[in-house]
Design a protein around this motif. Sequence first.
Motif, PDB file in Angstrom:
ATOM      1  N   PHE A 298     -13.050 -21.456 -12.556  1.00 34.40           N
ATOM      2  CA  PHE A 298     -13.554 -22.696 -12.509  1.00 34.40           C
ATOM      3  C   PHE A 298     -14.832 -22.777 -13.419  1.00 34.40           C
ATOM      4  O   PHE A 298     -15.848 -22.084 -13.281  1.00 34.40           O
ATOM      5  CB  PHE A 298     -14.189 -23.075 -10.962  1.00 34.40           C
ATOM      6  N   ASP A 299     -15.057 -23.966 -14.287  1.00 34.50           N
ATOM      7  CA  ASP A 299     -16.000 -23.998 -15.026  1.00 34.50           C
ATOM      8  C   ASP A 299     -17.073 -25.251 -14.412  1.00 34.50           C
ATOM      9  O   ASP A 299     -16.693 -26.461 -14.501  1.00 34.50           O
ATOM     10  CB  ASP A 299     -15.626 -24.438 -16.351  1.00 34.50           C
ATOM     11  N   GLU A 300     -18.066 -24.841 -13.943  1.00 33.07           N
ATOM     12  CA  GLU A 300     -18.770 -26.023 -13.178  1.00 33.07           C
ATOM     13  C   GLU A 300     -18.142 -27.240 -12.665  1.00 33.07           C
ATOM     14  O   GLU A 300     -18.278 -28.209 -13.088  1.00 33.07           O
ATOM     15  CB  GLU A 300     -19.913 -26.497 -14.304  1.00 33.07           C
ATOM     16  N   PRO A 301     -17.167 -26.788 -11.673  1.00 33.78           N
ATOM     17  CA  PRO A 301     -16.300 -27.712 -11.175  1.00 33.78           C
ATOM     18  C   PRO A 301     -17.001 -28.899 -10.613  1.00 33.78           C
ATOM     19  O   PRO A 301     -16.563 -30.226 -10.427  1.00 33.78           O
ATOM     20  CB  PRO A 301     -15.348 -27.111  -9.986  1.00 33.78           C
TER      21      PRO A 301
ATOM     22  N   LYS B 296     -21.778 -18.704 -20.225  1.00 31.85           N
ATOM     23  CA  LYS B 296     -21.057 -18.614 -18.972  1.00 31.85           C
ATOM     24  C   LYS B 296     -19.773 -19.315 -19.148  1.00 31.85           C
ATOM     25  O   LYS B 296     -18.425 -18.654 -18.839  1.00 31.85           O
ATOM     26  CB  LYS B 296     -21.556 -19.353 -17.739  1.00 31.85           C
ATOM     27  N   SER B 297     -19.576 -20.220 -19.641  1.00 33.95           N
ATOM     28  CA  SER B 297     -18.304 -20.950 -20.025  1.00 33.95           C
ATOM     29  C   SER B 297     -17.610 -20.309 -21.045  1.00 33.95           C
ATOM     30  O   SER B 297     -16.352 -20.208 -20.884  1.00 33.95           O
ATOM     31  CB  SER B 297     -18.726 -22.376 -20.732  1.00 33.95           C
ATOM     32  N   THR B 298     -18.278 -19.786 -22.040  1.00 35.03           N
ATOM     33  CA  THR B 298     -17.630 -18.894 -22.990  1.00 35.03           C
ATOM     34  C   THR B 298     -16.850 -17.780 -22.432  1.00 35.03           C
ATOM     35  O   THR B 298     -15.736 -17.358 -22.928  1.00 35.03           O
ATOM     36  CB  THR B 298     -18.757 -18.306 -24.123  1.00 35.03           C
TER      37      THR B 298
END
Lengths: 255, 250
Positions: free
Chosen positions: B168-171, B48-50
């Motif tokens: 947004f990455d796991e904000p 997901k982040s990637t």
Amino acid sequence: MNLIKPCLFQLSFWLRLAALFSLLLLGGCADNWGWYVVSPATETGRQNLAFLIDGLYYTMALSVTAISISICLGLIVALPGLSARRTPKTINRVFVELVRAIPILVLILWVYYGLPQVAGISISVFWAGVLALAISDSAFQAEIFRAGIQSIDRGQYEAAQSISLNYRNTMRYVILPQAIKRILPALGNQLVYMLKMSSLVSVIGMQELTRRANELVVTEYRPLEIYTILVLEYLVVILIVSAGVRWLERRLDTS
Amino acid sequence: MTRSSDKPFIQIQSVSKHFGQFCALDSVSLDIELGQKLVICGPSGSGKSTLIRCINRLEIHEKGKIFIDGKIVDGSPAGQDVLRNNVGMVFQQFNLFPHLTILENLMLGPVRARQLPESEARDLAMQYLERVRIPEQLDKYPAQLSGGQQQRVAIARALCMMPKIMLFDEPTSALDPEMIAEVLDVIEELADSGMTMICVTHEMGFARQVADMMLFMDHGKIVETGPPKTFFTAPKSDRCKLFLSQILRH
Ligand SMILES: Nc1ncnc2c1ncn2[C@@H]1O[C@H](COP(=O)(O)OP(=O)(O)OP(=O)(O)O)[C@@H](O)[C@H]1O
Ligand SMILES: [Mg+2]
């Protein structure tokens, strides 16, 4: 806390000095000391003392100029060392390894006697000293900067990139201000080291503290007293400088 | 909003990314329209982040193409420009600049990257600080704020660059439970204002509220997409079913 800490530090500072002076005074009572050479009570004593202490100006000038240059040089050398690419990294490694392998004294001699012939320029004793000290120190500065910059979290670069800062602005406004705070203690150590190393420039005739002491020993033949004064001179300067560095660290810490 | 083409605003075309031997993204394709709110979920390590980091080139994909506003994002000057002008990002760990005050954090991008005059940048910063409801903290340093406040500052910092899309990455996953709501509220408001966003999160209540498309990833692949209604009530794949049942249990 903030009030007590500086006091504590100053107390230990003065205690150390007092201990030394009392040791010397005790020693001064013994027969084999001849303090008259630097006694403030006699005219020649005062002259000799002034002659010795005047060297402080050159010791400071040499060290401060050299460290300013070596910090800039060190940063310039450190940056390619942080690159992901091979060539800049190699340039950084070669410079650092080469310079670290040369003894400072040898570098001083080479810059003063060799460089003018190679480059066809004339160079004063002062600038030869500064150049040699700066080059030699820059390898260490480069390593300090590299470690300091590498200690900054990757997230800081990513955040800078995400608000569109280019490499230069990222370094200037985000990474270096944080890195400098972290490496300040190391830079302070390096300045102290530089103050000590500047004594080597005496071999090419720089009239700094050590050279003056040597010259006075030749004319007065009282090495014990004169070199003791020399030790004290370095001690006082270095204790004051380290106190200054710590004060600066505390100031940066609270901001 | 002006558009230079009528293709989807972001096009991701069979993008792959490896870390050494490990395949973090396996030929992922995805289109995002302006105004869309996409929520990505999936187990840890699923990529997901990637995926969202590839969109703004924090990771560099090795295969496939990414277009933003019709322009290819490949590290070329034009690609960097389109990134700069369009994409904002909020990180899990906030990544505020600790040596700068809140106001300075917000003004840095506009002043140094956009060459905005200081006074205008300050007005802009104040406007967004009010929007994330912490105008009174402007002279503090990040470490003096709570996690929730820091993340709201980070959102304001991204907004100051006036992006068209926010990533947004796991904000909220680095936040204490009591601070999650204040950050999600701000993001929800932003979504209501029409901002395009891609959000990786495990806050399923929030996802239901905000998302107009859900996306489930596993092993570097998009396993399932769909509107939240069907996604939550009738997931098609077993892996997604299992994941949802695990995450919704508590
Ligand atoms: N810089 C890196 N170097 C090596 N491997 C990496 C790197 N970044 C990510 N990975 C690996 O790639 C895989 C996908 O990572 P990614 O961060 O995209 O997962 P994720 O879905 O965001 O997971 P999480 O929910 O834990 O954040 C993980 O297995 C991770 O170990
Ligand atoms: Mg992640």
